[in-house]
Structures are given as C-alpha cells and as structure tokens.
Design a protein around this motif. Structure first.
Motif, mmCIF file in Angstrom:
data_model
loop_
_atom_site.group_PDB
_atom_site.id
_atom_site.type_symbol
_atom_site.label_atom_id
_atom_site.label_comp_id
_atom_site.label_asym_id
_atom_site.label_seq_id
_atom_site.Cartn_x
_atom_site.Cartn_y
_atom_site.Cartn_z
ATOM 1 N N ASN A 1 4.155 -1.665 -4.620
ATOM 2 C CA ASN A 1 2.789 -1.702 -4.121
ATOM 3 C C ASN A 1 1.734 -1.738 -5.218
ATOM 4 O O ASN A 1 0.535 -1.699 -4.911
ATOM 5 C CB ASN A 1 2.526 -0.470 -3.243
ATOM 6 N N GLU A 2 2.130 -1.812 -6.481
ATOM 7 C CA GLU A 2 1.126 -1.769 -7.543
ATOM 8 C C GLU A 2 1.529 -2.663 -8.711
ATOM 9 O O GLU A 2 2.660 -3.140 -8.798
ATOM 10 C CB GLU A 2 0.936 -0.338 -8.042
ATOM 11 N N LYS B 1 10.829 4.497 0.375
ATOM 12 C CA LYS B 1 9.439 4.729 0.771
ATOM 13 C C LYS B 1 9.371 5.870 1.778
ATOM 14 O O LYS B 1 10.130 5.905 2.750
ATOM 15 C CB LYS B 1 8.840 3.463 1.408
ATOM 16 N N ARG C 1 7.088 0.297 -8.778
ATOM 17 C CA ARG C 1 6.586 0.450 -7.428
ATOM 18 C C ARG C 1 6.079 -0.897 -6.920
ATOM 19 O O ARG C 1 5.240 -1.528 -7.550
ATOM 20 C CB ARG C 1 5.493 1.508 -7.374
ATOM 21 N N SER D 1 1.816 8.989 4.146
ATOM 22 C CA SER D 1 0.913 8.282 3.239
ATOM 23 C C SER D 1 0.940 8.904 1.850
ATOM 24 O O SER D 1 1.388 10.035 1.651
ATOM 25 C CB SER D 1 -0.515 8.316 3.781
ATOM 26 N N ALA E 1 7.281 12.071 -3.617
ATOM 27 C CA ALA E 1 7.347 10.648 -3.284
ATOM 28 C C ALA E 1 8.729 10.202 -2.829
ATOM 29 O O ALA E 1 8.858 9.185 -2.140
ATOM 30 C CB ALA E 1 6.911 9.807 -4.485
ATOM 31 N N THR F 1 0.832 -1.200 0.000
ATOM 32 C CA THR F 1 0.000 0.000 0.000
ATOM 33 C C THR F 1 0.871 1.255 0.000
ATOM 34 O O THR F 1 2.092 1.188 0.181
ATOM 35 C CB THR F 1 -0.922 0.060 1.235
ATOM 36 N N THR F 2 0.232 2.410 -0.163
ATOM 37 C CA THR F 2 0.916 3.697 -0.035
ATOM 38 C C THR F 2 0.712 4.299 1.348
ATOM 39 O O THR F 2 1.043 5.467 1.569
ATOM 40 C CB THR F 2 0.412 4.690 -1.101
ATOM 41 N N ALA G 1 2.551 7.894 -0.943
ATOM 42 C CA ALA G 1 3.708 7.621 -1.789
ATOM 43 C C ALA G 1 3.982 6.125 -1.829
ATOM 44 O O ALA G 1 3.889 5.438 -0.810
ATOM 45 C CB ALA G 1 4.939 8.360 -1.269
ATOM 46 N N GLY G 2 4.338 5.629 -3.011
ATOM 47 C CA GLY G 2 4.587 4.205 -3.179
ATOM 48 C C GLY G 2 5.999 3.797 -2.782
ATOM 49 O O GLY G 2 6.815 4.607 -2.335
ATOM 50 N N TRP G 3 6.264 2.516 -2.958
ATOM 51 C CA TRP G 3 7.579 1.919 -2.696
ATOM 52 C C TRP G 3 8.354 1.917 -4.011
ATOM 53 O O TRP G 3 8.164 1.031 -4.845
ATOM 54 C CB TRP G 3 7.427 0.509 -2.156
#
Length: 227
Positions: free
Chosen positions: A174-175, A146, A172, A150, A203, A68-69, A152-154
């Motif tokens: 997380n997606e 990261k 990323r 909240s 980010a 998740t972000t 922002a992605g990895w």
C-alpha cells in the motif's frame, strides 16, 4: 451478463479478467477458473479509484483496499463493490462502484486455492512473541498479510530477500517506501509447511485481531525441506 476477456491458468489457479463495466448492480463477469476464487483484486483502468480486494476469509459481506491501510468495509453499501455476493465457480458479481463496475475498462486478478501451491485464509493474532502458526501445506516463497482492522499495511515477505529465519524483511503493497523490518518489527518464520508469527506487533499479530493472508509455494510440499 458482462462479456469478459479472460486469460486463465486453472492448474495455477490464476486468471486475469478484462471487462467493461455497466454500473448495474448484480452484473456478473466470467473468471474462467472453474472453481470459486479465494481472492480477487479489482482496478479501474481509466479513472482514479482504489483497489478493492475480495477475500474468502472476509466473506461476501466485506472488501478491503490494496492501496490503503483501511480496515474491512461493506461490500454492498455505498459505494457498492460486489453487491454482497460471493463469487461462484464461473462468475463474480459486481455492485455499482466505479472501482469495480464503472462504464469503462476494468481489470480483475482472480486467485483460487491450489493444494500444495497456493493458500488463502485467516488467523487470529495472540499478541505474543510466540505467535500463531499458520498451516499452508507447503513452504511459502511469498506471503502477504493484512489485518482486517484499520491502520495496518499489506505486509509482503519472501524467501528471495529473507534467505533464513527470522524472515524479518518486508515491503508493504500500500505504499512506496523502501523495505523495512527487523527481529522485533513484524518478523515471521517461513517453515516447511507454513509460517509462524514471531513478535507481538499490532500490524501482524495483535491479540484477538483477524488477519487475512495469501501465500505461494517455493516447491510442492512433498519436496520441501525445513529451514
């Protein structure tokens, strides 16, 4: 207090730990590294739960989630992930959350810092196109970043896809989207002894925000060449 099946490479600072959770707060699991892990990624193997991440730069009080972000959240609240306890040289501690300690199969990927090979830490963004330099002690082959807040992605960078600077191509964790990036979209420089943020993106380089990172070396520092 929980029997674990461990495959550990102490030289590389990495172990894979399989265990069956008990749901008991304060339960402990052996990790086999011989030193305290700098980062642990947890996953319930049976049920649908998030991927909690312990990182030494966040400290024992917080976790984040690889899928998740979301920003950092309490490690010992409700749900309780790690009981607010930092891992020791022999074990990590669990809370009661199904993400880390349900009554079913769990997996944990444990990473310890190894000089010249891996680095785990944090930096503070400055919101500038001339971003902070992060010293790792080696030329990174792979970098994961990261924000502790909240949204922002990895972000993952590597020198297999970005063969020269700027390292402007990222994925990323997380997606499921394809890779992105450009010279003004979260680029970094990968250097002989670390990496440097090269733009003011929120980010990876928002002013006064803390960012955690994981990095692995291309070669030991004494053999590394500038790019």
């Amino acid at each position: 207090t929980i029997t674990s099946l461990v495959r550990a490479n102490q030289t590389a600072g990495f172990s894979v730990v399989s265990y069956n959770g008990t749901g008991v707060a304060g339960a402990t699991v052996g990790h086999g590294l011989g030193v305290a892990p700098s980062m642990i990624i947890f996953k319930n193997r049976v049920s649908i739960f998030e991927w909690p991440v312990y990182h030494s730069a966040l400290g024992a009080s917080y976790v984040m989630f690889l899928n998740t972000t979301d920003g950092q959240t309490s490690s010992s609240g409700s749900p309780n992930y790690t009981n607010g306890v930092a891992p020791s040289s022999t074990v990590f501690t669990l809370g009661t959350s199904g993400s880390t300690n349900s009554g079913s199969n769990q997996i944990a990927y444990c990473f310890a810092q190894v000089a010249g090979y891996s680095a785990f830490g944090s930096y503070t963004g400055n919101g500038s196109t001339d971003g902070p330099f992060v010293y790792t002690g080696f030329r990174p082959r792979f970098v994961l970043i990261k924000a502790n807040g909240s949204g922002a992605g990895w972000f993952m960078y590597d020198t297999a896809r970005s063969t020269y600077n700027l390292a402007s191509v990222w994925l990323r964790a997380n997606e499921s989207l394809a890779e992105g990036g450009s010279s003004t979209d979260n680029p970094i420089d990968i250097l002989s002894n670390g990496f440097k943020l090269r733009y003011s993106n929120t980010a990876t380089n928002q002013s006064s925000v803390t960012f955690i990172y994981m990095a692995f070396a291309e070669t030991p520092f004494k053999y590394a060449l500038a790019r």
